[in-house]
Scaffold this active site. Sequence first.
Site, mmCIF file in Angstrom:
data_model
loop_
_atom_site.group_PDB
_atom_site.id
_atom_site.type_symbol
_atom_site.label_atom_id
_atom_site.label_comp_id
_atom_site.label_asym_id
_atom_site.label_seq_id
_atom_site.Cartn_x
_atom_site.Cartn_y
_atom_site.Cartn_z
ATOM 1 N N THR B 139 -5.879 1.397 1.492
ATOM 2 C CA THR B 139 -6.452 2.453 2.337
ATOM 3 C C THR B 139 -6.713 3.739 1.555
ATOM 4 O OG1 THR B 139 -4.225 3.093 2.992
ATOM 5 C CG2 THR B 139 -5.442 1.689 4.512
ATOM 6 N N GLY B 178 2.877 2.514 0.552
ATOM 7 C CA GLY B 178 4.313 2.743 0.414
ATOM 8 C C GLY B 178 4.746 2.559 -1.027
ATOM 9 N N GLU B 421 -1.649 -2.747 9.535
ATOM 10 C CA GLU B 421 -2.007 -4.174 9.560
ATOM 11 C C GLU B 421 -3.025 -4.477 10.660
ATOM 12 O OE1 GLU B 421 -1.146 -5.926 7.113
ATOM 13 O OE2 GLU B 421 0.417 -4.619 6.315
#
Lengths: 660, 660
Positions: B139, B178, B421
């Site tokens: 992203t 992350g 997701e």
Amino acid sequence: MNPDISRERENASFNPEILTNILDGGAEKTRRRREIESLVIGDPDFQHEDLNFLSRSERYDAAVRKSAQMILKLREYGISDPEEIYSYKSCVHRGRPEPLDLHLGMFLPTLLNQSSPAQLEAFFMPAWNLEIIGTYAQTEMGHGTHIRGLETTATYDPSTQEFVLNSPTISSIKWWPGGLGKTSNHAIVLAQLYTQGKCHGLHAFITPIRCMNTHMPLPGVVVGDIGPKFGFDEVDNGYLKLENVRIPRENMLMKYAKVEPDGTYVKPPSDKLTYGTMVFIRSMIVGESARALSKSCTIAIRYSAVRHQSELRPGEPEPQILDYQAQQYKLFPLLATAFAFHFVGQYMSKTYHRISGDINQGDFSELPELHALSAGLKAFTTWVANAGIELCRMSCGGHGYSRCSSLPDIYVTFTPTCTYEGENTVMMLQTARFLVKSYKQARAGQQLTGTVSYLNEPQSRIQPHSVSSQPTVVNINDLASLVEAYKFRAAKLVEMAAKNLQAELQHSKSNEDAWNNNSIDLVRASDAHCHYVVVKLFAAKLSEIGDTAVHSVLSTLALLYALHGVALNSGDFLQAGLLTVPQLAQISKRLKGLLSELRPNAVALVDAFDYRDEMLNSALGRYDGNVYEHMFEWAKRSPLNHTEVHESHHKYLKPLRSKL
Amino acid sequence: MNPDISRERENASFNPEILTNILDGGAEKTRRRREIESLVIGDPDFQHEDLNFLSRSERYDAAVRKSAQMILKLREYGISDPEEIYSYKSCVHRGRPEPLDLHLGMFLPTLLNQSSPAQLEAFFMPAWNLEIIGTYAQTEMGHGTHIRGLETTATYDPSTQEFVLNSPTISSIKWWPGGLGKTSNHAIVLAQLYTQGKCHGLHAFITPIRCMNTHMPLPGVVVGDIGPKFGFDEVDNGYLKLENVRIPRENMLMKYAKVEPDGTYVKPPSDKLTYGTMVFIRSMIVGESARALSKSCTIAIRYSAVRHQSELRPGEPEPQILDYQAQQYKLFPLLATAFAFHFVGQYMSKTYHRISGDINQGDFSELPELHALSAGLKAFTTWVANAGIELCRMSCGGHGYSRCSSLPDIYVTFTPTCTYEGENTVMMLQTARFLVKSYKQARAGQQLTGTVSYLNEPQSRIQPHSVSSQPTVVNINDLASLVEAYKFRAAKLVEMAAKNLQAELQHSKSNEDAWNNNSIDLVRASDAHCHYVVVKLFAAKLSEIGDTAVHSVLSTLALLYALHGVALNSGDFLQAGLLTVPQLAQISKRLKGLLSELRPNAVALVDAFDYRDEMLNSALGRYDGNVYEHMFEWAKRSPLNHTEVHESHHKYLKPLRSKL
């Protein structure tokens, strides 16, 4: 300025400034609000780092600093009108609660309203000058909603003319009062009064808890912070355990009830006197619902105007996400709700002020209705706004989860309103009690007034009908007809609840059991009643709007609000015979049409809420639409970026290599 | 042990251990899960202060420490089964995300699945041994859901046989991955591949971002933490800006697509290969919904069994709040939902494993249905659980807002599942696309299989009827009949959406516009389809339950789940002619009856989820019910209580006295 958002503003069909004035209650009020905002936002004493980058102790520290400054400046500028103080304070703390909230909002007013003249003399000025800093210690660890169940005791000892305060159990420890943990040196403690061997119920006692010099807890006082919460990081909500704490007889608030030196108890003249404050606070919360929701809508709608994503048409550029019907369906009904709640808040505030004059004259006749209405509307609006904030947050995709969006902060600051000042389900049941009572009065032939007067209308209108044998009641394009439909739905659900209650009484052990066994129906009836009131007040507001363009866009919003509610509760309307099955498809179509109608005005509508960037504090909700640049600048300031390499790399990860 | 909660357990009609085994998938699995939990919870290396008392940097530090320990111990104990690793990891981090999640869950598997043999050789072992720590950078600040819109470029330079990576705009900065901010030294970067002057779309590139020695960012790499979020405090979600970063040709993942040394592009054989992972992760999230909701129910129901409040009957002691119908109506449908979602999660996991065998054999025939189902159920279950957690929190009154309840943490940890997701609304629309396609196939005479086979059933059954002319379809006391009703509701809504789409096509500019202009109906159809699947799977599960007492209580829960859904969506069922108006009152009555039936088993039902106190980490949800004692102990440890007097008193409040 982001060109997408400029174009939105150019395409609006109305002048937002006119709408802003309506929301503020007049152009002069808008002017003054902005003046106060500029005063605070331009003041270097109120600048601070983003609170999200600070530890809790630092946030508390920053809040105390700003509150102290605020007290000085309010006096320096001579701001004394309560509404203006409220404006100034919201601006200083950007809508967040702060450590002195209970001192200013509960301790001082309670002193003022419940002190004897001698007590006023002794306590008010020191408290006004912040030598005494106080809080209002009511809830206990084991007791919230049901205040009669509070366990703290105040036992009068005539030999020393003192009260002895005790927390007899662990569940009796005072828990939650704001400012109690670290800030206050006094608390108004609610305790069961015992004198001459008898309990006289709850009374209020001014209790010193910390030394006026050292600020250390006094003997017998165990006081501290209750620990981190979901939000409210700036506030030291506290606990207080009292172990044989002695206070002079003169510290019981004695304007109404009294204990004489020999221990004789003198009853207060009326128990309705404290009612008014509750009603006032709950009415204020309705306004808070409107503000929290309108801030959230501002952020989500502005962001949706500059965010581009996916493909609507192959080969064309990614569209603004505000062009997606699914996005409009999330945000525009909430936008309509925000306006509805603003107008309901205005109504409640006006009604409270009208009635409080009567109350001061000893005329309590309108109080029960206002009490019931404020309880129900507090619950209705906070539940809706609470869910709405989260819907706004999630409509911003991933970035809504970042603290830079401000949406998480708006949520955690707002969500306690569903519980404090009356737990929402309990509030709904209080309203239901009034509705059932009114229903019975109407059936007994009494003429009701106010918002429940519809219960007087002919029963035949609100009987269930088989759909086929009945003409359509509602005209889905006519707001007045929809208001009627909401009214009949409420009447129907109140009647059903009342009848079920009656039926239950045949085989219940008691009234109370029958009541409990019908709570679901009772809450549903209250909800429908409140929904009706909101639709009605929104429709009524339209008649006050002179500007044609503003009237037009507000009418569209009102129709959207009403129809969306019908669609969500279609079972009720079908059940009551107020709607036919074919109308459901028409409503669905009409709703889509209203979304398209509102689309060009969406940004201008949130602009009309007139939140300055400094108040929103949201990278996504910026007026200029330059979202990404500001997200990046904000992220760089994150504490984890103060060093390029975090020490955990050297401590744990690098050594791991040699061990594997 | 709190006597209230002991009495609850004595009164249960079934043995919770049997139910625990059913939830775990067998007694042996329960045994092994508990063994692993004991291993972790008894391990002094995994002890830590309550995370709520730490700063974000300290929380990140503690998480990295535990993750490093965890890697060592998993190898020491030889735990290698993925399910057992998952159990161990959840236990170490108490269900929270951690900085190595993407290394373990995305970086390693992607290397394994998409590397050429030479790449496996070069990268896998260093990554397995945590010399290389990686993340998955997909992203971008301006691009989430629509991955084709990603802007990062990888341009092949045949003169040096390198790719040149760039973030050409601010919106192209990688955002959110992350472990990217501080932990990783590598990232798999998704970028648009340019070679020989042509763009070949998204490909994955192993990109070194920090020096393997110093851990400092490499030249051209701007990397950091994106700042605080709503939860996820232990994770360094990061940003990554690439400025002419050069990586060798061999760093493009080349198992499928390839770029030859001269820059010739070789297409991958199939684009369905990456489908499987998405389906797997979404199926896992269904299980997460069940876990988050069952934890929340455990806390709220145990607390409601020991909390006493208000009066049911005058003069009697305050009742357990679990005795209030309104409280039961909040919690028991959620409890039923938690069980429903557990069984749906089991089904999804089983189905995935069954089908993934076929996929590996090149048989993709069942993949579209599973893809659509996992997308829809991911959205359906996360939305319901998300709202459910908050309902549980608010049902605990004020104490639900305290971090000691753990409910705020459960919420902020869970809520991102609604977005990551696959954003939920987008997911629902994907499912709708499959449903509409299936509907058209059915109308064209094709025989459908799987969960959509109902679209083959005679259309006459799902035409709208006028209520009066039609016999009642549903038997509200029969689960099988309710499953049928949900099926026909779904069929009806799919048909309506498909017909509206068809009608819209007459006056829309394009298919895409027609699709967008019917999104509301399409999402609603998907929602009804998923609801049907959940009710059906819950009912199907009952036939597998041998124990009579457990079967009985689960049947009650299943009926409650189904009827509660009918009541909430009564408009749909009335509209479809599946329900009559008089039945609504019967359902309402039956629901109240079911709440009473479940009341004695409520605590035993949440006990069956078998969360150890250390996993729940909630003062309110403790197994022993000793809530207040533990709240008080916890509060005393709050950082604001480390000193009796906070420094802000001396800095700001005391000096104020002389100024006023």
